[in-house]
Design a protein around this motif. Structure first.
Motif, PDB file in Angstrom:
ATOM      1  N   THR A 133      18.578 -26.472  58.479  1.00  0.00           N
ATOM      2  CA  THR A 133      17.348 -26.309  59.258  1.00  0.00           C
ATOM      3  C   THR A 133      17.034 -24.844  59.500  1.00  0.00           C
ATOM      4  N   THR A 135      16.301 -21.795  61.789  1.00  0.00           N
ATOM      5  CA  THR A 135      16.603 -21.394  63.168  1.00  0.00           C
ATOM      6  C   THR A 135      15.791 -20.173  63.608  1.00  0.00           C
ATOM      7  N   GLY A 136      15.159 -19.500  62.671  1.00  0.00           N
ATOM      8  CA  GLY A 136      14.338 -18.357  63.057  1.00  0.00           C
ATOM      9  C   GLY A 136      13.600 -17.756  61.888  1.00  0.00           C
ATOM     10  N   THR A 153      18.780 -19.654  58.681  1.00  0.00           N
ATOM     11  CA  THR A 153      18.982 -21.103  58.667  1.00  0.00           C
ATOM     12  C   THR A 153      20.269 -21.474  59.399  1.00  0.00           C
ATOM     13  N   SER A 154      20.406 -22.780  59.637  1.00  0.00           N
ATOM     14  CA  SER A 154      21.486 -23.279  60.489  1.00  0.00           C
ATOM     15  C   SER A 154      22.873 -23.112  59.900  1.00  0.00           C
ATOM     16  N   ASN A 182       7.438 -20.136  63.919  1.00  0.00           N
ATOM     17  CA  ASN A 182       8.588 -20.475  64.746  1.00  0.00           C
ATOM     18  C   ASN A 182       8.337 -21.735  65.568  1.00  0.00           C
ATOM     19  N   VAL A 186      10.874 -24.109  63.239  1.00  0.00           N
ATOM     20  CA  VAL A 186      12.244 -24.031  63.754  1.00  0.00           C
ATOM     21  C   VAL A 186      12.737 -25.430  64.129  1.00  0.00           C
ATOM     22  N   GLY A 187      13.924 -25.781  63.637  1.00  0.00           N
ATOM     23  CA  GLY A 187      14.491 -27.097  63.876  1.00  0.00           C
ATOM     24  C   GLY A 187      14.232 -28.081  62.759  1.00  0.00           C
TER      25      GLY A 187
END
Length: 349
Positions: A133, A135-136, A153-154, A182, A186-187
């Protein structure tokens, strides 16, 4: 199928030719066979193997060398992977046992280790990344009209690219786009982020006449982050195994190996026969799609990182390589690489 004695003779010829690179005669075979057989019997059996197209005579010697068909028979029926030496095991463990900050660093190091251990050209392709995912996301101004787009990413990976913006895009538009990206992305996994989603997030919401340029920029970063990264090491080793002295052929060989789609293209060509006895697949030069590779063999092994996807490691080396050792090495290495990547991913749970 061959008789047991014929298989022993073929295996002996291949093993000796791998070590000496010289044609193998009946006296050499007789001295190395694990069973007692007369020289006349060996000559008769070698004649049968030659008639079957499994060995062939060279112009410079009365000895015989394995043919492509001989290697294929050997790989499908006779080869047995060897356990790697303790020194090699220790070297692999030590070189993988250090801190890595991104998945790609581990995959790149894998290619370097394999090339170093074998003196062949090594490839390593990372696992698929579509399920990680976002993340920023940031866009950092550089000099002139250049900006750097950064996607995190995650799995801890950081993807960045430098872009040159059109002269009429203003800074406030970029800042607004970054905030929306974002908010919207994000997510979400990379697989979920489609062009349609980006168009909706930036096109309809940004109310900007430059939305299409911004969407294209984000698409590029997302696609690069999701794509499988292929790393190559040991290209210079190709020269040790090539029979060509043509400079243009050598240049073409280098360009072929450095091509991003090389493994995908080569993987599309299955070996003439594949017994599936081992997780390592061997494609001989005559089975590969490019004439430049006729003197080589490609060994590929898939590794799995569970829910994080699968990747590939591969070696491109001479046809007369010691297959038992190299197959044993790849079998072991694919498992160690998977362990290291699982350990890395475990840090982000």
């Amino acid at each position: 199928m061959l008789t047991e004695r014929q298989e022993l003779i073929l295996k002996t010829i291949i093993n000796d030719f791998t070590q000496t690179h010289d044609p193998v005669g009946s006296k050499t075979v007789m001295s190395q066979l694990p069973i007692k057989v007369s020289s006349a019997t060996i000559r008769n059996e070698m004649a049968v193997l030659e008639d079957r197209g499994l060995i062939e005579k060279t112009h410079s010697s009365s000895g015989r060398v394995p043919s492509t068909e001989g290697y294929r028979y050997y790989l499908d029926n006779l080869v047995e992977p060897l356990q790697i030496p303790e020194s090699v095991y220790t070297k692999i463990i030590n070189q993988l046992d250090r801190p890595f900050h991104q998945v790609n660093e581990i995959v790149q190091e894998a290619a370097r280790i394999l090339s170093d251990l074998t003196n062949y050209t090594a490839f390593a392709e990372g696992p698929e990344s579509r399920d990680v995912t976002v993340t920023g996301f940031r866009i950092v101004p550089l000099v002139g009209r250049q900006v750097m787009a950064i996607l995190v990413t995650s799995d801890g990976s950081v993807q960045n690219q430098v872009y040159h913006l059109p002269r009429n895009i203003h800074g406030d538009e970029i800042e607004k786009a970054v905030r929306m990206i974002n908010d919207e992305l994000v997510g979400k996994s990379l697989a979920e982020i489609t062009p349609e989603m980006l168009s909706k997030a930036l096109g309809e919401n940004a109310n900007s006449k430059h939305a299409s340029e911004l969407i294209e920029l984000v698409e590029d970063v997302i696609n690069d982050a999701a794509s499988e990264q292929l790393y190559v090491d040991g290209q210079i080793n190709l020269l040790n195994n090539s029979s060509t002295n043509d400079v243009s052929d050598i240049r073409s060989l280098y360009e072929l190996v450095d091509h991003d789609d090389l493994l995908a293209n080569l993987e599309a060509y299955k070996p003439t026969s594949n017994s599936g006895r081992f997780p390592v697949r061997v494609s001989l030069g005559s089975e590969l799609p490019n004439e430049l590779l006729k003197d080589y063999s490609l060994l590929t092994a898939e590794y799995s990182v569970g829910s994080h996807g699968k990747g590939i490691i591969a070696l491109l080396g001479p046809t007369n390589m010691p297959y038992s050792q190299v197959i044993g090495l790849l079998e072991y290495f694919r498992n160690e690489l998977a362990k290291k990547l699982l350990e890395y991913y475990g840090r982000f749970k």
